[in-house]
Design an enzyme around this catalytic site. Structure first.
Site, PDB file in Angstrom:
ATOM      1  N   HIS A 144      -2.442  10.201  -0.661  1.00  0.00           N
ATOM      2  CA  HIS A 144      -2.539   8.934  -1.383  1.00  0.00           C
ATOM      3  C   HIS A 144      -2.462   9.143  -2.886  1.00  0.00           C
ATOM      4  O   HIS A 144      -2.012   8.299  -3.620  1.00  0.00           O
ATOM      5  CB  HIS A 144      -3.888   8.265  -1.086  1.00  0.00           C
ATOM      6  CG  HIS A 144      -3.835   7.282   0.035  1.00  0.00           C
ATOM      7  ND1 HIS A 144      -3.685   5.945  -0.173  1.00  0.00           N
ATOM      8  CD2 HIS A 144      -3.897   7.446   1.361  1.00  0.00           C
ATOM      9  CE1 HIS A 144      -3.668   5.324   0.979  1.00  0.00           C
ATOM     10  NE2 HIS A 144      -3.795   6.213   1.936  1.00  0.00           N
TER      11      HIS A 144
ATOM     12  N   ASP B  78       4.587 -14.341  11.891  1.00  0.00           N
ATOM     13  CA  ASP B  78       3.247 -14.782  11.528  1.00  0.00           C
ATOM     14  C   ASP B  78       2.256 -13.622  11.726  1.00  0.00           C
ATOM     15  O   ASP B  78       1.820 -13.357  12.835  1.00  0.00           O
ATOM     16  CB  ASP B  78       2.895 -15.988  12.428  1.00  0.00           C
ATOM     17  CG  ASP B  78       1.520 -16.546  12.170  1.00  0.00           C
ATOM     18  OD1 ASP B  78       0.717 -15.897  11.464  1.00  0.00           O
ATOM     19  OD2 ASP B  78       1.229 -17.644  12.677  1.00  0.00           O
TER      20      ASP B  78
ATOM     21  N   GLU C 256       0.829  -1.227   0.000  1.00  0.00           N
ATOM     22  CA  GLU C 256       0.000   0.000   0.000  1.00  0.00           C
ATOM     23  C   GLU C 256       0.859   1.270   0.000  1.00  0.00           C
ATOM     24  O   GLU C 256       1.729   1.432   0.851  1.00  0.00           O
ATOM     25  CB  GLU C 256      -0.901  -0.022   1.244  1.00  0.00           C
ATOM     26  CG  GLU C 256      -1.868   1.147   1.280  1.00  0.00           C
ATOM     27  CD  GLU C 256      -2.884   1.042   2.423  1.00  0.00           C
ATOM     28  OE1 GLU C 256      -3.277  -0.073   2.793  1.00  0.00           O
ATOM     29  OE2 GLU C 256      -3.274   2.098   2.939  1.00  0.00           O
TER      30      GLU C 256
ATOM     31  N   LYS D  53      -7.041  -0.838  11.696  1.00  0.00           N
ATOM     32  CA  LYS D  53      -6.472  -1.297  10.425  1.00  0.00           C
ATOM     33  C   LYS D  53      -5.275  -0.418  10.071  1.00  0.00           C
ATOM     34  O   LYS D  53      -4.248  -0.895   9.583  1.00  0.00           O
ATOM     35  CB  LYS D  53      -7.536  -1.265   9.327  1.00  0.00           C
ATOM     36  CG  LYS D  53      -7.125  -1.922   8.019  1.00  0.00           C
ATOM     37  CD  LYS D  53      -6.426  -0.990   7.063  1.00  0.00           C
ATOM     38  CE  LYS D  53      -6.086  -1.703   5.756  1.00  0.00           C
ATOM     39  NZ  LYS D  53      -5.308  -0.837   4.843  1.00  0.00           N
TER      40      LYS D  53
HETATM   41  C1  MEV Z   1      -5.900   2.951   5.168  1.00  0.00           C
HETATM   42  O1  MEV Z   1      -5.139   1.826   4.795  1.00  0.00           O
HETATM   43  C2  MEV Z   1      -5.832   3.194   6.655  1.00  0.00           C
HETATM   44  C3  MEV Z   1      -6.703   4.313   7.195  1.00  0.00           C
HETATM   45  O2  MEV Z   1      -8.063   4.097   6.778  1.00  0.00           O
HETATM   46  C4  MEV Z   1      -6.602   4.295   8.698  1.00  0.00           C
HETATM   47  C5  MEV Z   1      -7.573   5.202   9.405  1.00  0.00           C
HETATM   48  O3  MEV Z   1      -8.657   5.494   8.872  1.00  0.00           O
HETATM   49  O4  MEV Z   1      -7.256   5.582  10.560  1.00  0.00           O
HETATM   50  C6  MEV Z   1      -6.311   5.654   6.623  1.00  0.00           C
END
Ligand code: MEV
Length: 433
Positions: free
Chosen positions: A388, A290, A82, A274
């Protein structure tokens, strides 16, 4: 290791990056050569790792710069597909440097093995009997790994739980707490659980069903904290000179409000966590650990109080600086498994200069916290898309068939037009031909 700061790293050609990296790490080029994909995992090696091998699968390997963890400069290998993750972590680590970097604490490397005992008539009496035999059960479990004993690991404790409410009624669960030192520990713990089974059946009169490690490794925690000075937080949004700059207070309070959302709402917490795992997994993968185990542990830990919530916490100190904290299970090893077989993982560990699994765990949670900060800072200010956009645009340009200099040219035009789509990339490409 001399420094984790390598100014201009991004702009260097690939080979020069590796040279600079070796220099900064105080290592020879040879020692890091396995970081190059052409010297990475060979098909023949992969064939010994899993079944039905037909090849290997590559991911980009980037270097997280600027990290100071417990006063030590660390260059962090990150394997991830990513865009923006490596840049985000490096930038936030740079902001954290002014406040001393990341401070990390880790608990003992104790894993939990679970043994399910079915068919026990009197669960309370059986539990008491198990506690009476605790010393001999621990001594027995201790014997499974003499090497681990030599390094100071081994069986530490036994806990008996009665699971009252299950679809098959009540049953007993024995938790074996095992210090696995610098290993991830699954093998030692699973072997120890299997070894105890006959004795547990004898004591309880029941029969042992499952014998397996728990990935909710809540006795093997790593915690990172950082302070970002207020003066580091204010900034002028790039390319938007008509807008007034964000003040440090605005950014700090925006980050705290963004965290509060995740603290209160599982829908947001999943995405927030995430973002943390973007950083965590990248290092876990690069070091041959792992990542499914780490993911499972992270999310189970995030739900430990009965409601899924944020793994991190953000607030402010008396001087108004931003403070951050991340605590999570971190069952990673530096001996055994892929960490010792995969040539790239070996070189990655060498680059980091970690001497124990606990040190590795500390670096990983620091990266997780930095990554979380990068996401919250962007979300609380300009939004995530601007950062991004340009990297995403390059990927779209490549997908449309751009090569060499065309990639930058097509990407830049799409970003300027705020239209990053494959059909537009194809149109721009056609016009250049
Ligand atoms: C994207 O890979 C991760 C984000 O969505 C994390 C977040 O929203 O805090 C940008």
């Amino acid at each position: 290791m001399t420094t984790a700061r390598i100014p201009g790293f991004y702009n260097l050609p690939l080979d020069e990056r590796l040279e600079q990296l070796a220099k900064a790490a105080g290592l020879s080029l040879d020692e890091l050569s396995a970081l190059k994909s052409s010297n990475g995992l060979m098909d023949e090696q992969a064939d010994h790792m899993i079944e039905n091998v037909v090849g290997t699968f590559s991911l980009p390997l980037g270097i997280g710069l600027n990290f100071i963890v417990n006063g030590r400069e660390v260059l962090v290998p990150m394997a991830i597909e990513e865009p923006s993750v490596v840049a985000g972590a490096s930038f936030m680590a740079k902001l954290a440097r002014a406040g001393g970097g990341f401070t990390v604490t880790t608990s003992a490397p104790e894993m939990i093995g679970q043994i399910q005992v079915l068919g026990v008539k009197d669960l309370i009496t059986a539990s008491m009997k198990l506690y009476e035999h605790k010393a001999e059960l621990l001594a027995e479990a201790d014997q499974v790994d003499p090497l681990l004993n030599k390094f100071g690991g081994g069986a530490r404790d036994l806990e008996v739980r009665i699971i009252e409410d299950s679809p098959i009624g009540a049953f007993l669960v024995v938790h074996l707490i095992y210090d696995v030192r610098d290993a991830m520990g699954a093998n030692a713990v699973n072997t120890a659980c299997e070894k105890l089974a006959p004795h547990l059946e004898e004591i309880t009169g029941g029969h042992v069903h499952l014998k397996i490690l728990s990935n909710l490794a809540d006795k093997r925690l790593a915690k990172a904290a950082c302070t970002i000075q207020l003066k580091e937080l204010g900034f002028q949004p790039e390319g938007q000179d008509n807008l007034s700059p964000y003040t440090g207070e605005q950014v700090r309070d925006g980050i705290i409000a963004a965290w509060a959302f995740a603290a209160a709402d599982p829908y947001r917490a999943a995405t927030h966590n995430k973002g943390i795992m973007n950083g965590v997994d990248a290092v876990v993968i690069a070091t041959g650990n792992d990542w499914r185990a780490i993911e499972a542990g992270a999310h189970a830990y995030a739900a430990r109080e009965g409601r899924y919530t944020s793994l991190s916490k953000w607030g402010k100190d008396e001087d108004g600086n931003l403070t951050g904290e991340l605590e999570m299970p971190m069952a990673v090893g530096i001996v055994g498994g892929a960490t010792k077989v995969h040539p790239t993982a070996k070189a990655a560990l060498k680059l980091m200069g970690v001497r124990t699994a606990a040190e590795l765990a500390g670096v990983i949670v620091s990266v997780g916290l930095a990554q979380n900060l990068a996401a919250l800072r962007a979300l609380a200010t300009e939004g995530i898309q601007r950062g991004h956009m340009s990297l995403h645009a390059r990927q779209v340009a490549i997908a449309a068939g751009a090569v060499g200099k065309q990639i930058e040219m097509v990407a830049a035009q799409m970003v300027a037009e705020k239209t990053v789509r494959i059909d537009r990339a194809e149109e721009i490409l056609k016009k250049t031909k």
